[in-house]
Enzyme design. Sequence first.
Site, PDB file in Angstrom:
ATOM      1  N   ASP A 125       0.843  -1.200   0.000  1.00 31.85           N
ATOM      2  CA  ASP A 125       0.000   0.000   0.000  1.00 31.85           C
ATOM      3  C   ASP A 125       0.878   1.250   0.000  1.00 31.85           C
ATOM      4  O   ASP A 125       1.860   1.332   0.753  1.00 31.85           O
ATOM      5  CB  ASP A 125      -0.889  -0.020   1.243  1.00 31.85           C
ATOM      6  CG  ASP A 125      -2.131   0.830   1.100  1.00 31.85           C
ATOM      7  OD1 ASP A 125      -2.071   1.830   0.367  1.00 31.85           O
ATOM      8  OD2 ASP A 125      -3.153   0.500   1.724  1.00 31.85           O
ATOM      9  N   ILE A 126       0.525   2.224  -0.812  1.00 25.18           N
ATOM     10  CA  ILE A 126       1.261   3.487  -0.867  1.00 25.18           C
ATOM     11  C   ILE A 126       0.393   4.641  -0.376  1.00 25.18           C
ATOM     12  O   ILE A 126       0.757   5.367   0.544  1.00 25.18           O
ATOM     13  CB  ILE A 126       1.755   3.777  -2.308  1.00 25.18           C
ATOM     14  CG1 ILE A 126       2.674   2.652  -2.796  1.00 25.18           C
ATOM     15  CG2 ILE A 126       2.479   5.128  -2.365  1.00 25.18           C
ATOM     16  CD1 ILE A 126       3.904   2.432  -1.957  1.00 25.18           C
ATOM     17  N   LYS A 137       0.580  12.853  11.926  1.00 26.83           N
ATOM     18  CA  LYS A 137       1.421  14.034  12.119  1.00 26.83           C
ATOM     19  C   LYS A 137       0.578  15.232  12.557  1.00 26.83           C
ATOM     20  O   LYS A 137       0.992  16.015  13.415  1.00 26.83           O
ATOM     21  CB  LYS A 137       2.162  14.364  10.826  1.00 26.83           C
ATOM     22  CG  LYS A 137       2.962  15.664  10.899  1.00 26.83           C
ATOM     23  CD  LYS A 137       3.754  15.937   9.643  1.00 26.83           C
ATOM     24  CE  LYS A 137       4.518  17.261   9.768  1.00 26.83           C
ATOM     25  NZ  LYS A 137       5.404  17.502   8.619  1.00 26.83           N
ATOM     26  N   TYR A 217       2.505 -13.389  34.964  1.00 21.30           N
ATOM     27  CA  TYR A 217       3.627 -12.613  35.500  1.00 21.30           C
ATOM     28  C   TYR A 217       4.899 -13.103  34.843  1.00 21.30           C
ATOM     29  O   TYR A 217       4.868 -14.012  34.002  1.00 21.30           O
ATOM     30  CB  TYR A 217       3.712 -12.719  37.030  1.00 21.30           C
ATOM     31  CG  TYR A 217       3.683 -14.122  37.599  1.00 21.30           C
ATOM     32  CD1 TYR A 217       4.832 -14.923  37.601  1.00 21.30           C
ATOM     33  CD2 TYR A 217       2.526 -14.649  38.160  1.00 21.30           C
ATOM     34  CE1 TYR A 217       4.819 -16.200  38.127  1.00 21.30           C
ATOM     35  CE2 TYR A 217       2.495 -15.931  38.694  1.00 21.30           C
ATOM     36  CZ  TYR A 217       3.645 -16.697  38.675  1.00 21.30           C
ATOM     37  OH  TYR A 217       3.635 -17.958  39.200  1.00 21.30           O
ATOM     38  N   HIS A 277      14.590 -25.507  34.772  1.00 20.85           N
ATOM     39  CA  HIS A 277      15.298 -24.224  34.861  1.00 20.85           C
ATOM     40  C   HIS A 277      16.302 -24.063  33.710  1.00 20.85           C
ATOM     41  O   HIS A 277      17.455 -23.711  33.924  1.00 20.85           O
ATOM     42  CB  HIS A 277      15.963 -24.064  36.226  1.00 20.85           C
ATOM     43  CG  HIS A 277      14.996 -24.190  37.363  1.00 20.85           C
ATOM     44  ND1 HIS A 277      14.034 -23.234  37.634  1.00 20.85           N
ATOM     45  CD2 HIS A 277      14.810 -25.171  38.272  1.00 20.85           C
ATOM     46  CE1 HIS A 277      13.317 -23.618  38.685  1.00 20.85           C
ATOM     47  NE2 HIS A 277      13.764 -24.792  39.087  1.00 20.85           N
TER      48      HIS A 277
END
Length: 515
Positions: A125-126, A137, A217, A277
């Site tokens: 895509d451009i 911006k 966690y 471990h």
Amino acid sequence: MIVKKRAIISVSDKTGVVELAKELVQFGYEIVSTGGTYKTITQAGVEATYVTEITGFPEILEGRVKTLHPHVHGGILAKRTPAHLAQLKELGIVPIDLVVVNLYPFRQTIAKENVTLEEAIENIDIGGPTMVRAAAKNYQSVTIIVNPARYQEVISQLKSAGTVNEETRLRLAAEAFAHTSEYDTYIAEYLKNVAGREPGFPETLVLRGEKIQDLRYGENPHQKAVFYREFGAQGASVGTARQIHGKELSFNNIIDLNAALELVREFDQPAAVVIKHTNPCGTALGQTLAEAFERAFDADPVSAYGGIVGLNRAVDKETAEKMSGSFLEAIIAPAFTSEARDILMKKANVRLLETGDFHQSGVSGVDVKKVNGGILLQDVDTGKVSLSDVQVVSEVKPTEGELAELLFTWKVVKHVKSNAIVVSKDRQTIGVGAGQMNRVGSANIAFAQGGEKCRGAVLASDAFFPFRDTIDQAAQAGITAIIQPGGSTRDEESIQAANEHGIAMVFTGMRHFKH
């Protein structure tokens, strides 16, 4: 005269776009659109203006150019200052207040089997990224939305306040730049792979990944953690593996699963490894996968409790039955037969992960480690040693059987934290010494674990012996052959010790530190 606000909508992902457009019309927005989006919303009864009506210029080059025009980008980029607004009025350009754009499905295109380079190029895509970046911006004046999940938030603010607040616009701008950055990363990585990567490392490092899941966690409960899949990851890896059963993966599970997978894929014969471990407490080969698992577990059944298992064959009924009698945290393998699933899924918590065929390598080629204030990159340690690579340096020559055993042990020690010592017999580890501050300490652990089984066994060291003391210990334990990299200034002392004790010793010329 009431001046309508203007929104431009051009999306590849059309989730919720009709509902959004209808709401925007209710708030007095004029909708400008393109291509498939225009068709979708107008067929749903939403009044919209085709982009060529505001540009006064037709789409050209098979649709490659349609929004790249001052009437679009001037409207997006203009600050709402008297000078900018006066210039827009002079040129007949209408300000654009809202931009809703997401991009051509480049990622989905390159994921298709047998996609051609031409197809991939046409899905770059451009105009879309240009509008996205322009709106981001100018976030102080323009709202940019790239994610359909944000539609409701914007509508809610329009309903309650008649506008989108600046804090939200700034957040949406940051998300927009992340969207185009991700998009460009996929394109760059794809083209690099097609063209062939240049040797060496980049001057500027960009790390991009797709979030797979938030984790409960990290290494410890007070640490937050998340798991990302590396962009472009393919083949058998933890990042691409599919969890088919069990509790949510933990941070430590993922680290250990990776250790299990990378070690077990070293072998061609049926192989099993039990990880605790990040270190292998047991590794073994077998005539069958079930035998390999049984031998790997028996190598250190105390440490194997609550371990992570890696297997290099599809798990069958017999192997599943043997594993079902043990407490295991997770199992990773190329696949599980339906019978194996039925057996293992009776355990509600054990995590089962399928990687697919190991021949579809998941090795990315680059190993990344984070330090405080910096990032380290290195080649992945894919170094291998064959019989033709080893150099016999002792007077006693290893037997053919010992050489095969030494190569097995060498593959294992590569995956043990340094300083690393591994003792094995009959393709089964019987003693593993890992992560000690000196090599003698690692050897002591391995010999204590192996006990009398060490007699007639072989030993691998991930790095050279700085002194002869480990060879002297090995002799007392009953070791008959040693494999090590060599390269110490005191190699002659080690060779002399091996000769004194009648131990065969070979050098690989390759070190396998693992920190």
